[in-house]
Design a protein around this motif. Sequence first.
Motif, mmCIF file in Angstrom:
data_model
loop_
_atom_site.group_PDB
_atom_site.id
_atom_site.type_symbol
_atom_site.label_atom_id
_atom_site.label_comp_id
_atom_site.label_asym_id
_atom_site.label_seq_id
_atom_site.Cartn_x
_atom_site.Cartn_y
_atom_site.Cartn_z
ATOM 1 N N LEU A 77 -38.478 39.849 -22.762
ATOM 2 C CA LEU A 77 -38.867 38.739 -23.653
ATOM 3 C C LEU A 77 -38.397 38.966 -25.085
ATOM 4 C CD1 LEU A 77 -42.470 38.067 -22.274
ATOM 5 C CD2 LEU A 77 -40.365 36.817 -21.754
ATOM 6 N N TYR A 80 -34.917 37.648 -25.624
ATOM 7 C CA TYR A 80 -34.860 36.183 -25.726
ATOM 8 C C TYR A 80 -35.352 35.735 -27.105
ATOM 9 C CZ TYR A 80 -34.994 37.160 -20.693
ATOM 10 O OH TYR A 80 -34.774 37.688 -19.462
ATOM 11 N N ARG A 81 -36.384 36.431 -27.603
ATOM 12 C CA ARG A 81 -36.926 36.108 -28.926
ATOM 13 C C ARG A 81 -35.861 36.366 -29.996
ATOM 14 N NH1 ARG A 81 -41.539 39.436 -28.795
ATOM 15 N NH2 ARG A 81 -42.151 38.270 -26.969
ATOM 16 N N ALA A 186 -37.896 27.869 -27.065
ATOM 17 C CA ALA A 186 -39.031 28.791 -26.935
ATOM 18 C C ALA A 186 -40.287 27.950 -26.755
ATOM 19 C CB ALA A 186 -39.147 29.680 -28.162
ATOM 20 N N THR A 192 -40.415 31.597 -24.813
ATOM 21 C CA THR A 192 -39.014 31.515 -24.414
ATOM 22 C C THR A 192 -38.847 30.335 -23.470
ATOM 23 O OG1 THR A 192 -37.125 32.733 -23.549
ATOM 24 C CG2 THR A 192 -39.235 33.156 -22.488
ATOM 25 N N ALA A 197 -33.176 32.326 -21.469
ATOM 26 C CA ALA A 197 -33.202 33.515 -20.612
ATOM 27 C C ALA A 197 -31.976 33.559 -19.695
ATOM 28 C CB ALA A 197 -34.493 33.535 -19.795
#
Length: 282
Positions: A77, A80-81, A186, A192, A197
């Motif tokens: 995660l 992705y952030r 997100a 997300t 992703a």
Amino acid sequence: MSCKKVERFAPSPTGPLHLGHAFSALTAARHADRFLLRMEDIDTARCRPEWEAAILDDLRWLGLTWQQPVLRQSERLHLYRDAVGRLTEAGLTYRCTCTRADIKAALSAPQEGAPMHGPDGLIYPGTCRNAEHVATDAAIRLNMAAAIAAIGDVSRIGFTELDFEPGRHALDAEALLRNVGDIVLARRDIGTSYHIAVVIDDAAQGVTHVTRGRDLFAATPLHRLLQVLLDLPEPLYRHHRLIRDENGKRLAKRDDARALATLRAEGWSREDVLHAIGFQAG
Ligand code: GLU
Ligand code: ZN
């Protein structure tokens, strides 16, 4: 340069595999020199370890083997952030606090015309685009017009499709605005989205060929746009036919669609499954 084909199967462990999933996994594996598995388990409220175990069991039963380790999106995660953060730093996102009801209400305003549907449902009407929200529990949306402007001529970008409408498909600014719009990068609840992703992980896993159902063809221009914005390589795409029941209804959408596990319990063999999905062995 290596010309090995790297393919993946990327199920979400939110339920059992059906015949359509079997077709997808077998199609990807058949074309692959290296076959990878990825658990798309970002939606922690809906994903269950039991489903993941059942999916692995079904895939083994189908005779598939994959290279270890299995990638788990729930462990990634932060990546992705970071990616969404880079788009934000580039001025290409905004915060949105709209509920689904807010979006429906905005779209029913007379000047809006007929609401359009995109990869995630209704096209967002842009209510929060200039709102400067400070709320931390907001969704983060792509500012599509800003993204297109940052790239310049998006028709220089495209993707090569190997199955559904084979050939080169150039991106089109009008179509991106109309058919994708300010998509959520997100989500408010999980921080997300599938779109972020999938592009990060296809690149991280070195996927050269993305095999998936035709239902995701409409999301591919967005994925190419994100790949360019995030400086990720371009894979080839193979959007395969969808497996339908005898009435032409998509199996994945049918509530009573029988799971592979159910068919197995009823005595189906692997050959029965291959026959049912029209998959020629070899
Ligand atoms: N996780 C997606 C699904 O279950 C697959 C997405 C993809 O292959 O890009 O349909
Ligand atoms: Zn909003």
